[in-house]
Design a protein around this motif. Structure first.
Motif, PDB file in Angstrom:
ATOM      1  N   ASN A 182      -3.480  -4.569   8.846  1.00 21.64           N
ATOM      2  CA  ASN A 182      -4.267  -4.105   7.708  1.00 21.64           C
ATOM      3  C   ASN A 182      -4.041  -2.603   7.530  1.00 21.64           C
ATOM      4  O   ASN A 182      -3.331  -1.970   8.318  1.00 21.64           O
ATOM      5  N   LYS A 183      -4.642  -2.040   6.505  1.00 22.70           N
ATOM      6  CA  LYS A 183      -4.439  -0.618   6.195  1.00 22.70           C
ATOM      7  C   LYS A 183      -4.893   0.280   7.340  1.00 22.70           C
ATOM      8  O   LYS A 183      -4.244   1.276   7.647  1.00 22.70           O
ATOM      9  N   GLU A 226      -4.350   6.950   1.902  1.00 22.06           N
ATOM     10  CA  GLU A 226      -3.960   5.945   0.904  1.00 22.06           C
ATOM     11  C   GLU A 226      -3.992   6.533  -0.500  1.00 22.06           C
ATOM     12  O   GLU A 226      -4.940   7.213  -0.887  1.00 22.06           O
ATOM     13  N   VAL A 265       0.856  -1.182   0.000  1.00 22.30           N
ATOM     14  CA  VAL A 265       0.000   0.000   0.000  1.00 22.30           C
ATOM     15  C   VAL A 265       0.898   1.240   0.000  1.00 22.30           C
ATOM     16  O   VAL A 265       1.994   1.219   0.554  1.00 22.30           O
ATOM     17  N   PHE A 297       0.931   5.319   0.937  1.00 18.05           N
ATOM     18  CA  PHE A 297       0.249   6.383   1.655  1.00 18.05           C
ATOM     19  C   PHE A 297       0.895   7.721   1.330  1.00 18.05           C
ATOM     20  O   PHE A 297       2.107   7.812   1.177  1.00 18.05           O
TER      21      PHE A 297
END
Length: 111
Positions: free
Chosen positions: A81-82, A98, A34, A36
């Motif tokens: 997790n995110k 994100e 991911v 950010f």
């Protein structure tokens, strides 16, 4: 003779099953990445983020880019997790947004 053949057959099958189980256990857990957008003012901010987030549960790889104001994290989804990662940034008084794949985040300062 039949006893030896039976013994070797059982031993061979046991080894095959054992190797199969070990191969399945050695498979790396699925990783997710991911990106950010995180405001960083200086190299000190970048270093602080790397130092703290590297030890966050489930984080495998981390890259913080000061120029682009982004932090890329590869993590184990079975361990975090995110949302947990965003909460970890909040502990550093940083707002993480994100960056969506193929586009930009919803942050108006993101370029």
């Amino acid at each position: 003779m039949k006893t030896k053949l039976l013994f070797f057959t059982i031993a061979f099958l046991t080894l095959c099953v054992s190797f199969n189980v070990q191969a399945d256990n050695k498979k790396a857990p699925k990783e997710e990445t991911v990106v950010f957008n995180v405001p960083m003012d200086c190299e000190g901010c970048r270093t602080k983020i790397i130092g703290y987030m590297s030890y966050e549960k489930g984080v495998k790889k981390l890259d913080a880019n000061l120029e682009q104001q982004t932090v890329t994290i590869t993590y184990n989804p079975k361990r975090t997790n995110k949302e947990n990662l965003i909460a970890a940034f909040e502990k550093l008084d940083k707002k993480a947004v994100e960056v969506k794949q193929g586009g930009c985040c919803s942050n108006p300062t993101c370029k």
